[in-house]
Enzyme design. Sequence first.
Site, short mmCIF file in Angstrom:
data_model
loop_
_atom_site.label_atom_id
_atom_site.label_comp_id
_atom_site.label_asym_id
_atom_site.label_seq_id
_atom_site.Cartn_x
_atom_site.Cartn_y
_atom_site.Cartn_z
N HIS A 1 -16.48 106.27 54.69
CA HIS A 1 -16.03 107.15 54.73
C HIS A 1 -14.09 107.11 54.01
O HIS A 1 -13.92 105.56 54.17
CB HIS A 1 -15.43 107.71 55.16
CG HIS A 1 -14.75 109.76 55.42
ND1 HIS A 1 -13.51 109.58 55.38
CD2 HIS A 1 -15.31 110.53 55.50
CE1 HIS A 1 -12.58 111.15 55.43
NE2 HIS A 1 -13.74 111.89 55.23
N ASP B 1 -14.95 103.15 62.97
CA ASP B 1 -13.94 104.59 62.88
C ASP B 1 -15.30 105.67 63.94
O ASP B 1 -16.63 105.81 63.10
CB ASP B 1 -14.30 104.71 61.11
CG ASP B 1 -14.67 106.04 60.97
OD1 ASP B 1 -14.20 106.69 61.22
OD2 ASP B 1 -14.40 105.98 59.83
N GLN C 1 -17.97 109.86 63.09
CA GLN C 1 -18.80 110.73 63.55
C GLN C 1 -19.63 110.58 65.08
O GLN C 1 -20.99 110.54 65.38
CB GLN C 1 -19.19 110.39 62.43
CG GLN C 1 -19.06 110.43 61.48
CD GLN C 1 -19.19 112.23 61.53
OE1 GLN C 1 -20.18 113.53 61.66
NE2 GLN C 1 -18.51 113.06 60.18
N LYS D 1 -13.67 117.16 65.58
CA LYS D 1 -15.56 116.74 65.52
C LYS D 1 -16.02 117.19 66.59
O LYS D 1 -15.96 118.11 67.42
CB LYS D 1 -15.44 115.69 64.08
CG LYS D 1 -15.04 115.92 62.81
CD LYS D 1 -15.02 114.37 61.65
CE LYS D 1 -14.45 114.02 60.55
NZ LYS D 1 -14.70 114.96 60.01
N CYS E 1 -16.64 112.83 50.88
CA CYS E 1 -15.72 111.48 51.03
C CYS E 1 -16.32 110.51 50.99
O CYS E 1 -14.99 109.65 51.91
CB CYS E 1 -14.82 112.55 52.29
SG CYS E 1 -14.23 113.50 51.88
#
Length: 393
Positions: free
Chosen positions: A112, A188, A191, A214, A351
Amino acid sequence: MYDVTSIREDFPVLKDVIYLDSAATTQTPVQVVAAMNDYFYRFAGNYGRGAHRLARETTNHYEESREKVASFLNADHSKIIFTKNTTEGINMVAKGMEWHAGDHIITTLIEHHSNFIPWLNLKRYGIFVDVIEPDSRGIIDPVDIEGAINDNTRLIAISHVSNVFGSIQDIESIIRIAHRNDIQVLVDGAQSAGHMTVDLSALNCDFFATSGHKGLLGPQGTGVMYIKDPDDLEPVYLGGGTVHGVGIDSFELEPFPGRFEAGTPNIPGVIGLGRSIEYIQDIGIKNIEKHENELTEYAISRLSEIPMVEIYGPDNRAGVIPFSISGMNSHDVAMIMDETKRICVRSGYHCAMPAIEFLKLDGAVRASFGLYNTVKEVDIFADAVGQITSLVS
Ligand SMILES: Cc1ncc(COP(=O)(O)O)c(C=O)c1O
């Protein structure tokens, strides 16, 4: 038993739409909104400042949220920082590490932008950035990461789950390789957290950034950052809350985590996030993961039957399905879905321009699932995709 009907009652917006865009942001359960209202109506005060009852109650709730997040991610609570989102957490590392010209960072082509631009930006200080390509399914081979390591490599920055492909990276191997070479790893987790078990003590990464809005089902404007060792980072922002001693020409930083939380934080948001963690734990992260996996597999099986639809990503994936319909612009597909069936899917670059361009596309449609989606919704969605393809065939 997983009771999706009763779960859906906690998300009133789902009565009006078929929401398949949880990778962008999830819907927020009523219990979380109630916890935030409770703050505003019952005990609003500032956090960590003041001896009066409202300040004390606010501080207790805020710290309880930290405990809840830490226990959910199996981390020491003193290493959990509240941020406003994943992006802020990643930038804290990009700006807070002590870089020297010649240092080397490894990241991947499918990040991302939030886990990509902060590293590219460091190039202007003489830092080198290597960008590893995935295979055609969006999987990064740890061997390729290992091959890119050199004597100057300081950091590997990689997403746990790709928001473009839904691929789950072998971060365990990547972290082992990195630590063998004395390199730090930033994961990261935008997700992954809330969609699958994330055990930070077992993972042993150096930094883990995720968003509250999220998979964690919290409000927008909340994020979580795990920092294994506070001495690895200089705080980017300074001010109220970050110091315990200030003289006319010097100051002394608060210990961890206070030094990284400058100014009045998003108190209602953090309290809401604490409640959303409880909500997830009541249902059980394993149950959520299983439910989302089943929906994903079913959706793939339905989409695969439709001619003119190309699906990207690996077989074994998180609840993210990117696809395209030949001859159709992704935004048009998303608009038609919304206009005709009130189905919300993502379209465009997500993104992650380099990742979408790697697929030789100028945009993809993305359906992504949350704990509240149903098989019936997948059927309506797949039927809608089929009907759209008939417009161009
Ligand atoms: C993999 C990944 N990283 C980072 C982000 C940025 O999250 P936020 O906008 O909450 O900072 C996203 C958002 O979609 C994402 O999917």
